[in-house]
Write a protein that holds these residues in place. Structure first.
Motif, PDB file in Angstrom:
ATOM      1  N   ASP A  43       0.809  -1.221   0.000  1.00  0.00           N
ATOM      2  CA  ASP A  43       0.000   0.000   0.000  1.00  0.00           C
ATOM      3  C   ASP A  43       0.842   1.271   0.000  1.00  0.00           C
ATOM      4  N   ASP A  44       1.907   1.312   0.808  1.00  0.00           N
ATOM      5  CA  ASP A  44       2.744   2.511   0.872  1.00  0.00           C
ATOM      6  C   ASP A  44       3.451   2.757  -0.459  1.00  0.00           C
ATOM      7  N   ILE A  45       3.990   1.702  -1.034  1.00  0.00           N
ATOM      8  CA  ILE A  45       4.683   1.835  -2.320  1.00  0.00           C
ATOM      9  C   ILE A  45       3.693   2.228  -3.410  1.00  0.00           C
ATOM     10  N   GLN A  46       2.517   1.625  -3.424  1.00  0.00           N
ATOM     11  CA  GLN A  46       1.515   1.957  -4.432  1.00  0.00           C
ATOM     12  C   GLN A  46       1.060   3.411  -4.320  1.00  0.00           C
ATOM     13  N   THR A  47       0.956   3.921  -3.100  1.00  0.00           N
ATOM     14  CA  THR A  47       0.589   5.329  -2.898  1.00  0.00           C
ATOM     15  C   THR A  47       1.622   6.242  -3.539  1.00  0.00           C
ATOM     16  N   ILE A  48       2.893   5.932  -3.321  1.00  0.00           N
ATOM     17  CA  ILE A  48       3.969   6.740  -3.902  1.00  0.00           C
ATOM     18  C   ILE A  48       3.943   6.637  -5.426  1.00  0.00           C
ATOM     19  N   ILE A  49       3.826   5.428  -5.946  1.00  0.00           N
ATOM     20  CA  ILE A  49       3.803   5.219  -7.397  1.00  0.00           C
ATOM     21  C   ILE A  49       2.627   5.978  -8.020  1.00  0.00           C
ATOM     22  N   ASN A  50       1.477   5.922  -7.379  1.00  0.00           N
ATOM     23  CA  ASN A  50       0.304   6.638  -7.901  1.00  0.00           C
ATOM     24  C   ASN A  50       0.513   8.145  -7.909  1.00  0.00           C
ATOM     25  N   LYS A  51       1.177   8.676  -6.885  1.00  0.00           N
ATOM     26  CA  LYS A  51       1.482  10.105  -6.856  1.00  0.00           C
ATOM     27  C   LYS A  51       2.387  10.471  -8.030  1.00  0.00           C
ATOM     28  N   VAL A  52       3.439   9.672  -8.219  1.00  0.00           N
ATOM     29  CA  VAL A  52       4.379   9.944  -9.308  1.00  0.00           C
ATOM     30  C   VAL A  52       3.665   9.845 -10.652  1.00  0.00           C
ATOM     31  N   GLU A  93       0.576  10.434 -11.272  1.00  0.00           N
ATOM     32  CA  GLU A  93      -0.292  11.602 -11.424  1.00  0.00           C
ATOM     33  C   GLU A  93       0.521  12.833 -11.809  1.00  0.00           C
ATOM     34  N   ILE A  94       1.720  12.939 -11.251  1.00  0.00           N
ATOM     35  CA  ILE A  94       2.574  14.092 -11.528  1.00  0.00           C
ATOM     36  C   ILE A  94       3.246  13.941 -12.897  1.00  0.00           C
ATOM     37  N   TYR A  95       3.739  12.776 -13.187  1.00  0.00           N
ATOM     38  CA  TYR A  95       4.597  12.584 -14.350  1.00  0.00           C
ATOM     39  C   TYR A  95       4.179  11.332 -15.102  1.00  0.00           C
ATOM     40  N   LYS A  96       3.400  11.503 -16.162  1.00  0.00           N
ATOM     41  CA  LYS A  96       2.926  10.376 -16.955  1.00  0.00           C
ATOM     42  C   LYS A  96       3.671  10.387 -18.262  1.00  0.00           C
ATOM     43  N   PRO A  97       4.154   9.277 -18.808  1.00  0.00           N
ATOM     44  CA  PRO A  97       4.231   7.976 -18.167  1.00  0.00           C
ATOM     45  C   PRO A  97       5.371   7.949 -17.147  1.00  0.00           C
ATOM     46  N   LYS A 147      13.184   6.395 -12.381  1.00  0.00           N
ATOM     47  CA  LYS A 147      14.632   6.548 -12.490  1.00  0.00           C
ATOM     48  C   LYS A 147      15.047   7.641 -11.525  1.00  0.00           C
ATOM     49  N   LEU A 148      16.263   7.601 -11.058  1.00  0.00           N
ATOM     50  CA  LEU A 148      16.737   8.611 -10.117  1.00  0.00           C
ATOM     51  C   LEU A 148      16.686  10.011 -10.715  1.00  0.00           C
ATOM     52  N   MET A 149      16.902  10.146 -12.024  1.00  0.00           N
ATOM     53  CA  MET A 149      16.897  11.468 -12.646  1.00  0.00           C
ATOM     54  C   MET A 149      15.517  12.107 -12.656  1.00  0.00           C
ATOM     55  N   LEU A 150      14.476  11.335 -12.355  1.00  0.00           N
ATOM     56  CA  LEU A 150      13.115  11.884 -12.361  1.00  0.00           C
ATOM     57  C   LEU A 150      12.899  12.929 -11.294  1.00  0.00           C
ATOM     58  N   GLU A 151      13.572  12.833 -10.177  1.00  0.00           N
ATOM     59  CA  GLU A 151      13.296  13.745  -9.071  1.00  0.00           C
ATOM     60  C   GLU A 151      13.377  15.199  -9.526  1.00  0.00           C
ATOM     61  N   GLU A 152      14.461  15.573 -10.185  1.00  0.00           N
ATOM     62  CA  GLU A 152      14.609  16.963 -10.630  1.00  0.00           C
ATOM     63  C   GLU A 152      13.599  17.306 -11.714  1.00  0.00           C
ATOM     64  N   ALA A 153      13.359  16.369 -12.638  1.00  0.00           N
ATOM     65  CA  ALA A 153      12.389  16.610 -13.705  1.00  0.00           C
ATOM     66  C   ALA A 153      10.998  16.824 -13.134  1.00  0.00           C
ATOM     67  N   ILE A 154      10.624  16.026 -12.161  1.00  0.00           N
ATOM     68  CA  ILE A 154       9.295  16.150 -11.554  1.00  0.00           C
ATOM     69  C   ILE A 154       9.183  17.458 -10.785  1.00  0.00           C
ATOM     70  N   ILE A 178       2.094  16.185  -3.578  1.00  0.00           N
ATOM     71  CA  ILE A 178       3.475  16.491  -3.214  1.00  0.00           C
ATOM     72  C   ILE A 178       4.103  15.229  -2.619  1.00  0.00           C
ATOM     73  N   LEU A 179       5.291  14.909  -3.104  1.00  0.00           N
ATOM     74  CA  LEU A 179       6.027  13.776  -2.547  1.00  0.00           C
ATOM     75  C   LEU A 179       6.873  14.275  -1.381  1.00  0.00           C
ATOM     76  N   THR A 180       6.777  13.577  -0.280  1.00  0.00           N
ATOM     77  CA  THR A 180       7.547  13.953   0.912  1.00  0.00           C
ATOM     78  C   THR A 180       8.991  13.497   0.744  1.00  0.00           C
ATOM     79  N   ALA A 181       9.857  13.988   1.606  1.00  0.00           N
ATOM     80  CA  ALA A 181      11.267  13.581   1.593  1.00  0.00           C
ATOM     81  C   ALA A 181      11.383  12.068   1.797  1.00  0.00           C
ATOM     82  N   VAL A 182      10.548  11.519   2.649  1.00  0.00           N
ATOM     83  CA  VAL A 182      10.563  10.074   2.901  1.00  0.00           C
ATOM     84  C   VAL A 182      10.149   9.318   1.635  1.00  0.00           C
TER      85      VAL A 182
END
Length: 138
Positions: free
Chosen positions: A70-79, A81-85, A89-96, A109-113
């Protein structure tokens, strides 16, 4: 090939496999068939030859099952929603972060955690990606 109106039952698939291998003159030359792990195709192949599940498909199923949290799916769903598709990848953080800053839209908003979890997931999943690419290239 199966017609669109023909159901992909193991019986129909087996019939089609026999038909095609006979037409091509290879029916008695096949010792082993590699396929995905769907029950219908596995049963169809086993009707006339030995079947081996595709390793890349097995890895994919394993990873998908491992991400059913559930926790991982919540994060994946946020990402997503923000960035489709989404491509985790690690480089996504700055792009997002850049994309969110210029959009005039309320996005999750994705938290630091959660960012840390994404980075850890990328490290964990990288060997699976590498193995799948290597196997698929063969």
């Amino acid at each position: 090939m199966l017609c669109n109106d023909m159901r992909h039952t193991s019986e129909n698939l087996a019939l089609e496999l026999r038909k095609v291998t006979t037409e091509w003159g290879i029916k008695d030359k096949i010792n082993l068939a590699v396929s995905d792990n769907a029950a219908n195709i596995v049963s169809a192949i086993k009707c006339g030859m030995k079947q081996l599940g595709c390793v890349a498909h097995t890895i994919n199923l394993t990873v998908k099952d491992g991400l059913k949290n559930d926790d991982i799916q919540t994060i994946i769903n946020k990402v997503k929603e923000i960035y489709k598709p989404v491509t985790l990848k690690l480089m996504l953080e700055e792009a997002i972060k850049s994309t969110v800053a210029i959009l005039d839209k309320e996005l999750p908003i994705l938290t630091a955690v959660e960012w840390k979890t994404i980075k850890e997931l990328c490290k964990i999943l990288r060997p699976f990606e590498d193995a799948t690419k290597t196997i698929s290239g063969e």
